[in-house]
Structure formats: C-alpha cells, structure tokens
Scaffold this motif. Structure first.
Motif, PDB file in Angstrom:
ATOM      1  N   GLU A  39       0.798  -1.054  -0.111  1.00 55.37           N
ATOM      2  CA  GLU A  39      -0.324   0.080   0.248  1.00 55.37           C
ATOM      3  C   GLU A  39       1.140   0.811  -0.346  1.00 55.37           C
ATOM      4  OE1 GLU A  39      -3.912   0.728   2.181  1.00 55.37           O
ATOM      5  OE2 GLU A  39      -2.844   0.490   3.392  1.00 55.37           O
ATOM      6  N   ASP A  40       1.765   1.433   0.693  1.00 58.13           N
ATOM      7  CA  ASP A  40       2.641   2.201   1.131  1.00 58.13           C
ATOM      8  C   ASP A  40       3.506   2.531  -0.575  1.00 58.13           C
ATOM      9  OD1 ASP A  40       1.852   3.042   3.318  1.00 58.13           O
ATOM     10  OD2 ASP A  40       3.645   2.497   4.336  1.00 58.13           O
ATOM     11  N   TYR A  41       3.810   1.528  -1.311  1.00 59.09           N
ATOM     12  CA  TYR A  41       4.668   1.367  -2.102  1.00 59.09           C
ATOM     13  C   TYR A  41       3.481   1.831  -3.408  1.00 59.09           C
ATOM     14  CZ  TYR A  41       7.638   0.435  -6.230  1.00 59.09           C
ATOM     15  OH  TYR A  41       8.695   0.457  -7.393  1.00 59.09           O
TER      16      TYR A  41
ATOM     17  N   MET B  41       7.026   5.579   5.616  1.00 61.45           N
ATOM     18  CA  MET B  41       6.906   4.238   5.601  1.00 61.45           C
ATOM     19  C   MET B  41       7.266   2.655   5.473  1.00 61.45           C
ATOM     20  SD  MET B  41       7.707   5.761   0.949  1.00 61.45           S
ATOM     21  CE  MET B  41       7.728   4.249   0.584  1.00 61.45           C
ATOM     22  N   SER B  42       6.476   2.002   5.477  1.00 60.52           N
ATOM     23  CA  SER B  42       6.223   1.038   5.512  1.00 60.52           C
ATOM     24  C   SER B  42       8.361   0.131   5.353  1.00 60.52           C
ATOM     25  CB  SER B  42       5.575  -0.567   5.822  1.00 60.52           C
ATOM     26  OG  SER B  42       4.679   0.376   5.778  1.00 60.52           O
ATOM     27  N   PRO B  43       8.832  -0.655   6.072  1.00 60.55           N
ATOM     28  CA  PRO B  43      10.429  -1.243   5.746  1.00 60.55           C
ATOM     29  C   PRO B  43      10.158  -1.730   4.463  1.00 60.55           C
ATOM     30  CG  PRO B  43       9.827  -1.285   8.481  1.00 60.55           C
ATOM     31  CD  PRO B  43       7.879  -2.054   7.702  1.00 60.55           C
ATOM     32  N   MET B  44      11.457  -0.889   3.649  1.00 64.63           N
ATOM     33  CA  MET B  44      11.336  -1.753   2.335  1.00 64.63           C
ATOM     34  C   MET B  44      12.588  -1.001   1.280  1.00 64.63           C
ATOM     35  SD  MET B  44       8.447   0.553  -0.218  1.00 64.63           S
ATOM     36  CE  MET B  44       7.225   0.219   1.175  1.00 64.63           C
ATOM     37  N   ILE B  45      13.354  -1.634   0.186  1.00 65.24           N
ATOM     38  CA  ILE B  45      13.936  -1.416   0.215  1.00 65.24           C
ATOM     39  C   ILE B  45      13.466  -0.965  -1.245  1.00 65.24           C
ATOM     40  CG2 ILE B  45      16.693  -1.956  -1.217  1.00 65.24           C
ATOM     41  CD1 ILE B  45      17.087  -3.928   1.390  1.00 65.24           C
ATOM     42  N   ILE B  46      14.294   0.445  -2.262  1.00 56.95           N
ATOM     43  CA  ILE B  46      13.540   0.658  -3.642  1.00 56.95           C
ATOM     44  C   ILE B  46      15.110   1.014  -4.066  1.00 56.95           C
ATOM     45  CG2 ILE B  46      11.952   3.033  -4.500  1.00 56.95           C
ATOM     46  CD1 ILE B  46      10.319   2.874  -1.728  1.00 56.95           C
ATOM     47  N   ARG B  47      14.919   0.908  -5.076  1.00 58.79           N
ATOM     48  CA  ARG B  47      16.067   1.218  -6.285  1.00 58.79           C
ATOM     49  C   ARG B  47      15.751   2.380  -6.865  1.00 58.79           C
ATOM     50  NH1 ARG B  47      19.811  -1.888  -7.999  1.00 58.79           N
ATOM     51  NH2 ARG B  47      18.901  -3.971  -7.933  1.00 58.79           N
ATOM     52  N   GLU B  48      16.300   3.642  -7.127  1.00 61.35           N
ATOM     53  CA  GLU B  48      16.118   4.136  -8.024  1.00 61.35           C
ATOM     54  C   GLU B  48      16.615   4.862  -9.152  1.00 61.35           C
ATOM     55  OE1 GLU B  48      12.997   5.921  -8.928  1.00 61.35           O
ATOM     56  OE2 GLU B  48      11.397   5.551  -7.393  1.00 61.35           O
ATOM     57  N   GLY B  49      16.760   4.257  -9.913  1.00 61.62           N
ATOM     58  CA  GLY B  49      18.318   4.590 -11.081  1.00 61.62           C
ATOM     59  C   GLY B  49      19.237   3.599  -9.906  1.00 61.62           C
ATOM     60  N   ASP B  50      20.186   4.619 -10.000  1.00 61.44           N
ATOM     61  CA  ASP B  50      21.609   4.032  -8.532  1.00 61.44           C
ATOM     62  C   ASP B  50      21.398   4.588  -7.488  1.00 61.44           C
ATOM     63  OD1 ASP B  50      22.752   3.329 -11.673  1.00 61.44           O
ATOM     64  OD2 ASP B  50      23.288   5.151 -12.015  1.00 61.44           O
ATOM     65  N   ASN B  51      20.579   5.011  -7.130  1.00 62.31           N
ATOM     66  CA  ASN B  51      20.447   5.296  -6.030  1.00 62.31           C
ATOM     67  C   ASN B  51      19.025   4.306  -5.018  1.00 62.31           C
ATOM     68  OD1 ASN B  51      21.694   7.465  -6.104  1.00 62.31           O
ATOM     69  ND2 ASN B  51      19.824   8.469  -7.251  1.00 62.31           N
TER      70      ASN B  51
ATOM     71  N   LEU C 263      16.568   4.099  -1.668  1.00 67.56           N
ATOM     72  CA  LEU C 263      16.109   3.947  -1.024  1.00 67.56           C
ATOM     73  C   LEU C 263      15.390   3.009   0.756  1.00 67.56           C
ATOM     74  CD1 LEU C 263      13.779   6.418  -3.158  1.00 67.56           C
ATOM     75  CD2 LEU C 263      16.054   6.752  -2.690  1.00 67.56           C
ATOM     76  N   ARG C 264      15.733   3.647   1.392  1.00 56.76           N
ATOM     77  CA  ARG C 264      15.240   2.467   3.130  1.00 56.76           C
ATOM     78  C   ARG C 264      14.680   3.260   3.551  1.00 56.76           C
ATOM     79  NH1 ARG C 264      18.971  -1.848   2.366  1.00 56.76           N
ATOM     80  NH2 ARG C 264      21.001  -1.171   0.978  1.00 56.76           N
ATOM     81  N   THR C 265      13.529   2.940   3.639  1.00 53.73           N
ATOM     82  CA  THR C 265      12.596   3.082   4.587  1.00 53.73           C
ATOM     83  C   THR C 265      12.477   1.972   5.878  1.00 53.73           C
ATOM     84  OG1 THR C 265      10.269   1.923   3.439  1.00 53.73           O
ATOM     85  CG2 THR C 265      11.216   4.482   2.187  1.00 53.73           C
ATOM     86  N   ASN C 266      11.864   2.568   6.961  1.00 54.56           N
ATOM     87  CA  ASN C 266      11.432   1.850   8.060  1.00 54.56           C
ATOM     88  C   ASN C 266      10.694   1.889   9.108  1.00 54.56           C
ATOM     89  OD1 ASN C 266      12.793  -1.073   8.992  1.00 54.56           O
ATOM     90  ND2 ASN C 266      14.097   0.565  10.740  1.00 54.56           N
ATOM     91  N   LYS C 267       9.559   2.357   8.375  1.00 56.47           N
ATOM     92  CA  LYS C 267       8.969   2.878   9.877  1.00 56.47           C
ATOM     93  C   LYS C 267       7.682   1.244  10.210  1.00 56.47           C
ATOM     94  CE  LYS C 267       4.873   6.254  11.289  1.00 56.47           C
ATOM     95  NZ  LYS C 267       4.344   7.207  10.971  1.00 56.47           N
ATOM     96  N   ILE C 268       7.679   1.281  11.079  1.00 57.59           N
ATOM     97  CA  ILE C 268       7.074   0.148  11.483  1.00 57.59           C
ATOM     98  C   ILE C 268       5.696   0.039  12.098  1.00 57.59           C
ATOM     99  CG2 ILE C 268       6.912  -1.812  13.555  1.00 57.59           C
ATOM    100  CD1 ILE C 268       9.625  -1.579  12.477  1.00 57.59           C
ATOM    101  N   LYS C 269       4.484  -0.689  11.299  1.00 60.31           N
ATOM    102  CA  LYS C 269       3.390  -0.821  10.466  1.00 60.31           C
ATOM    103  C   LYS C 269       2.031  -1.785  11.699  1.00 60.31           C
ATOM    104  CE  LYS C 269       3.096   3.086   7.375  1.00 60.31           C
ATOM    105  NZ  LYS C 269       3.022   3.869   6.864  1.00 60.31           N
TER     106      LYS C 269
END
Length: 411
Positions: A126-128, A141-151, A153-159
């Motif tokens: 849902e967050d993604y 955003m809930s805990p996940m890893i997102i790839r954006e090109g060469d970057n 992103l790591r998110t970590n809000k526990i729900k």
C-alpha cells in the motif's frame, strides 16, 4: 493502478496451500476489498502458463507484485527479468518469505524495483503504491528497499495491521478449482495467527513474523466461515501454534458451536500447549485433526533444535486426542544435523505403535542458509523441492528417504 499479483513459478507443487491462501491470497484480498485498483492474479505455483499469458499480463500491468518463497527464488527472478524485457516501464515489488530473509540478494537483481523487508506485506505494498503516485513521504513508509536508478532508498516505519482488518483470501481470483484438485479435498485455509515466541532453530515463523503472537479477530474469522461454508467441506486454521492463546481458542470454539451447521476443521500446535479440557472442547466444536510439531523423538536432537518435549506428555496428548475423536498427526523432520538412522526408525516405530498419523518432511535450514550474506544461487537451489536429500543420513539412501516422506497416504 493496474496491479498483477504473481506467485513465482516453481518446478513442483509442495503439497501445502496455506501460503497460497494466506500470505498470497489474503494480501490480494486486502486490495480487492478496497476496490481502488485494477487487479489480476497468476498463481504459477499451481498453474502452468504459456509465455503469451505472461506477455499479455505484463503488458497490461503497471506494477507486478511478485510473491517469492525460498523454493521458487530462481524461477521468480527469471520471470522478473522476462517481465522487464516485455514491459520496461513495469515496476516490480517483491514480497514473501524469501525477500524478507535476503533483501540484499534480491536488490542485486536488476529487475526488482522494490523489496518488502518486513512481514506486514499489505501495508508495505500500500505504501509503495502511494509512493509511486507521490502520495506519501519516505519517513512514513513501511520497511522496504527501493531502487531508483543508481540510488537505493531504505524506509523503516514499523506498522501493524489490526486483527479486525486482516483480509480474507480472495477466492474469486485464486484458482480455487486447482487448489481443491491438488489437495484432493475441498479445504479452505485462512491465517488465524502470525508470529511465534518459540525459538525453534529450523522455523521461519519467529524470524519473519516476529516473536509476538498476532491474531485474526474472532468475528473476522467467523465471518469468513459464514461466507464460504457452502464452498468448503473443511477448514484449516493456519497458525504456528494455534492453541497458544487459550482464550482465543475458547472463543472460537464457542462461536463455532453457535453456528446452525457443523464446521469441520483442523489446526497445528505444540504438545505443551494443550490440555484435556481444551481438546474435548475443540472436538465438540468440529476439530477433527490436530497436527503437532514433534520433529523427532531423540532427546539430544530435540535440545539441538530448541524444542524439548517430554515423551510421556506427548504420548498422553495423543491418547487424549484419540479419546475425543480427534486424529493426532505428528510432523517430523528427516535430515536434522546429527540425526541417525536409528533416530528416524525409533521415531517412526513409536509413533506407529501409538497409532499416530505421520507427516515427514525434509529438513531445511532456512535460518542458517538464507540469512548468510554470502548465500549463492547454488545454496538456494537446495530449496527447490524437485530435488531432495541434501542432508543425508548414513544408512538411508535416496529411495528410502523419499518413501519416508511420501509413503504416507496423507502427505
């Protein structure tokens, strides 16, 4: 958005459907209940699809939500690569046990755009989706890893999703006829619990879902039964230790007995989490079978896997089940490190003597292998259940091993 939920291809059906109904089907059900997205479903764990089927769906979808188990990692990553080739704009979000165990491994695969790193998969997806539409901040955003090109992103809000909001499996979109045919019975399955406080070394439950026992609301469970009892001959209440919460079990029993029809159901628990009063009440409420995580009757091996069980307590529990008309079923493992032929023979012999149904499975060291940062695809291939017996026991050859696993009429 146009969503395609896909259970990644695997080489052989494992014989168990609780993850298809629960982890996969309930996640789909969460989104279909919201009615906010166009949704298609492909369960390639039980159905064979032609390339043209994949091409058609990949071309239509905007987001591919790829469910992956340890035993279908390779096939899932191959289909992800194919999906990107067909539709380069397609976003691929991977969730399930395997990505939770080894998110960095999935991150290295160029086709995957995002990976859930905790087990609240509905909320992560849902967050993604909100992120893709610019409707949420990274800090929320809930805990996940997102790839954006060469970057990266790591998110970590526990729900955490309230038990009243746990979705029912989406039976209209799941291939229910295939499920019934594969198992040979019209059994519907639903998660009633996630998480486990016990530290069994071989088990994924406490690693993936945490040590806290989280429960589906009883009203929610009964609502599912009332909506589906015309479809099913029986139910499986999926939980690592169903009877861990005695009050919950008592409330479910009471509510089942209030229904105007008989509900036939089964569950899994531990030997040390039942008593005679509970067994009698469960039997009255329609429970016909209880599976117990026995694993082995060897005292030394029980200590090694952190699951000691008093043999007399075990035997007495089986006798109580039989007294009240419940089939006791012993779940055992073959291939535990240090296990000998005599250990296996003794376990089978005593359980047979006690007239207990046996379901044996091959030992899989999920926690040791998949949490190893140096894990390779050769390591992962050991989890492909078309090939067995990677942890052999002296004196038990391959045919004998398969007979132990599949010689039973109810595997």
């Amino acid at each position: 958005m146009k969503l395609l939920f896909l259970w990644g291809p695997q080489s052989i059906f494992t014989g168990s459907l609780f993850k298809h109904y629960g982890y996969f089907g309930e996640t789909i059900g969460y989104f279909t209940a919201k009615n906010e997205h166009w949704i298609e479903v492909m369960d390639a764990g039980v159905e064979m699809f032609a390339y043209r089927d994949y091409v058609r769906e990949f071309q239509k979808a905007e987001v591919l939500l790829l469910y992956v188990e340890p035993y279908n990692i390779e096939g899932s990553l191959k289909i992800a690569t194919f999906a990107k080739g067909i539709n380069p704009a397609l976003k691929i979000f991977s969730f399930g046990l395997a990505p939770n165990y080894m998110p960095e491994f999935f991150l290295e695969h160029g086709a995957i755009d995002a990976i859930s790193t905790n087990s609240e998969w509905e909320l992560a997806i849902e967050d993604y989706l909100a992120y893709l539409q610019g409707q949420i901040k990274l800090d929320d955003m809930s805990p996940m890893i997102i790839r954006e090109g060469d970057n990266v992103l790591r998110t970590n809000k526990i729900k955490s999703l309230d038990g009243r909001l746990w979705a029912h499996p989406d039976l209209k979109r799941l291939p229910l006829d295939k499920y019934f045919k594969l198992t040979g019975r019209k059994q519907l399955e639903i998660n009633v619990s996630k998480g486990c406080p016990y530290p069994c070394t071989f088990c994924a439950e406490h690693v993936i879902f945490g040590k806290k026992d989280k429960r589906r609301d009883v009203d929610n469970l009964i609502d599912f039964i009332e909506k589906t009892h015309d479809l099913a001959d029986q139910y499986y209440f999926s939980a690592a230790t169903y009877t861990l919460d005695e009050q919950y079990v008592h409330e479910v029993n009471k509510r089942l007995l209030q229904l105007p029809y008989k509900v036939k159901w089964r569950a899994v628990t531990r030997i040390d989490r039942v008593n005679e009063e509970m067994i009698e009440e469960m039997a009255a409420a329609g429970c016909y079978k209880i599976s117990f995580g026995v694993e082995t009757l060897s005292n030394n091996l029980q200590k090694d896997i952190k699951k000691p069980i008093a043999i007399e307590k075990m035997k007495r529990t089986f006798e109580l089940c039989q007294k009240y008309g419940i089939i006791p079923r012993a779940l055992i493992m073959v291939g535990i490190p240090g296990q000998t032929k005599s250990d296996v023979e003794d376990t089978f012999a005593r359980l047979t003597e006690w007239n207990v149904e046996i379901r044996a499975k091959e030992y899989f060291p999920y926690n040791d292998v998949l949490r190893n940062p140096s894990v390779t695809m050769d390591d992962i291939r050991k989890f492909d259940r078309s090939v067995f017996y990677h942890y052999p026991i002296d004196g038990i050859d391959y045919p004998q091993f398969l007979q132990l696993l599949y010689g039973n009429k109810d595997v």
